[in-house]
Design a protein around this motif. Structure first.
Motif, mmCIF file in Angstrom:
data_model
loop_
_atom_site.group_PDB
_atom_site.id
_atom_site.type_symbol
_atom_site.label_atom_id
_atom_site.label_comp_id
_atom_site.label_asym_id
_atom_site.label_seq_id
_atom_site.Cartn_x
_atom_site.Cartn_y
_atom_site.Cartn_z
ATOM 1 N N VAL A 213 0.841 -1.203 0.000
ATOM 2 C CA VAL A 213 0.000 0.000 0.000
ATOM 3 C C VAL A 213 0.875 1.252 0.000
ATOM 4 O O VAL A 213 0.611 2.220 -0.733
ATOM 5 N N LEU A 214 1.936 1.234 0.806
ATOM 6 C CA LEU A 214 2.867 2.355 0.854
ATOM 7 C C LEU A 214 3.541 2.544 -0.500
ATOM 8 O O LEU A 214 3.684 3.676 -0.983
ATOM 9 N N TRP A 215 3.965 1.456 -1.117
ATOM 10 C CA TRP A 215 4.577 1.498 -2.453
ATOM 11 C C TRP A 215 3.596 2.140 -3.436
ATOM 12 O O TRP A 215 3.958 3.032 -4.208
ATOM 13 N N LEU A 216 2.350 1.697 -3.387
ATOM 14 C CA LEU A 216 1.329 2.188 -4.313
ATOM 15 C C LEU A 216 1.065 3.684 -4.112
ATOM 16 O O LEU A 216 1.040 4.458 -5.082
ATOM 17 N N VAL A 217 0.887 4.093 -2.866
ATOM 18 C CA VAL A 217 0.488 5.470 -2.573
ATOM 19 C C VAL A 217 1.663 6.438 -2.711
ATOM 20 O O VAL A 217 1.523 7.534 -3.266
#
Length: 259
Positions: free
Chosen positions: A71-75
């Motif tokens: 999620v961190l990678w995506l955001v």
């Protein structure tokens, strides 16, 4: 196992190159002083997550870290690109690819993040997490489908790798794969043969990974990273497809929000 192997390979590649995964892990602040340190830290995390997925004892705790990490990678790494240049279809395609990997991580989180009293993760537990993963896949598939179609139209018959140029109408076949991803999105959304559609999408992406990227590995880092990311995307779709394992292959009336 495929997801774990790809994460291990991604981590190993990061440690060897001392950098992030090219277009798939672009840091918004390109001159970030700690870029190299961040790259090594990400590589170590990815390697550890891949290894952790291999063992039953470490799988629950690994899944609790894997999903937030994706999620961190995506955001942090993908959303800014779309926000700054929404007219660039490549940014949307990259966002869709990482979203699919995140959907796979969400499936793992829903199924392995804990049991009994340790399962206290709200709506992402069990069926809630599965629904979230399916929705994420539905949103992501048109992004990668549209990118493939636009790139194919722009490149014409040169869209294929040299060893695939003998194939009749390379642009047409490339466009067909993009249309296939969009069709899978509609099938999942409307509940038309969802298990077959998701599995066929995973199979298609697997074939593309092997046929398009594997023969190019000798060229170095770009093809190697692309192959690893492509395997992760394939594994992400496969994990979502597996959530339909109790649904008959050609059953209809099972829209994405039902588990």
């Amino acid at each position: 196992m495929l997801f774990a192997a790809a994460m291990i390979a991604l981590g190993a590649t990061g440690l060897v190159n001392g950098d992030l995964a090219l277009a798939w892990q672009q840091v918004p602040i390109h001159r970030l002083p700690a870029r190299t340190a961040i790259a090594y830290a990400c590589a170590i995390i990815e390697l550890a997550l891949g290894i952790g997925l291999l063992f039953k004892r470490t799988r629950p705790s690994t899944c609790r870290v894997l999903f937030p990490y994706m999620v961190l990678w995506l955001v942090w790494l993908e959303v800014p690109g779309v926000a700054l240049a929404p007219q660039d279809i490549g940014n949307w395609g990259s966002l869709g690819e990482i979203a699919i990997i995140t959907a796979g991580a969400c499936c793992l989180f829903a199924g392995h993040s804990g049991t009994g009293e340790s399962r206290r993760h709200g709506f992402l537990d069990g069926s809630g997490g599965i629904r979230a993963a399916r929705w994420l896949l539905v949103v992501a598939l048109p992004m990668i489908g549209a990118e493939v179609i636009v790139d194919a139209v722009n490149a014409g018959d040169r869209v294929m790798q040299p060893w695939l140029q003998w194939w009749p109408s390379p642009m047409g076949w490339a466009c067909l794969t993009g249309i296939g991803s969009i069709a899978t999105c509609l099938a999942l959304l409307l509940g038309v043969w969802p298990r077959f559609a998701a599995t066929a999408e995973a199979a298609m992406l697997g074939v593309i990974t092997v046929a398009y990227w594997a023969p190019d590995l000798y060229t170095g880092r770009t093809a190697t990273t692309a192959l690893i990311i492509s395997f992760l995307i394939t594994a992400g779709v496969w994990l979502v497809a597996d959530t339909y394992r109790n649904v008959p292959w050609f059953a209809s009336g099972r829209p994405v929000w039902k588990t």
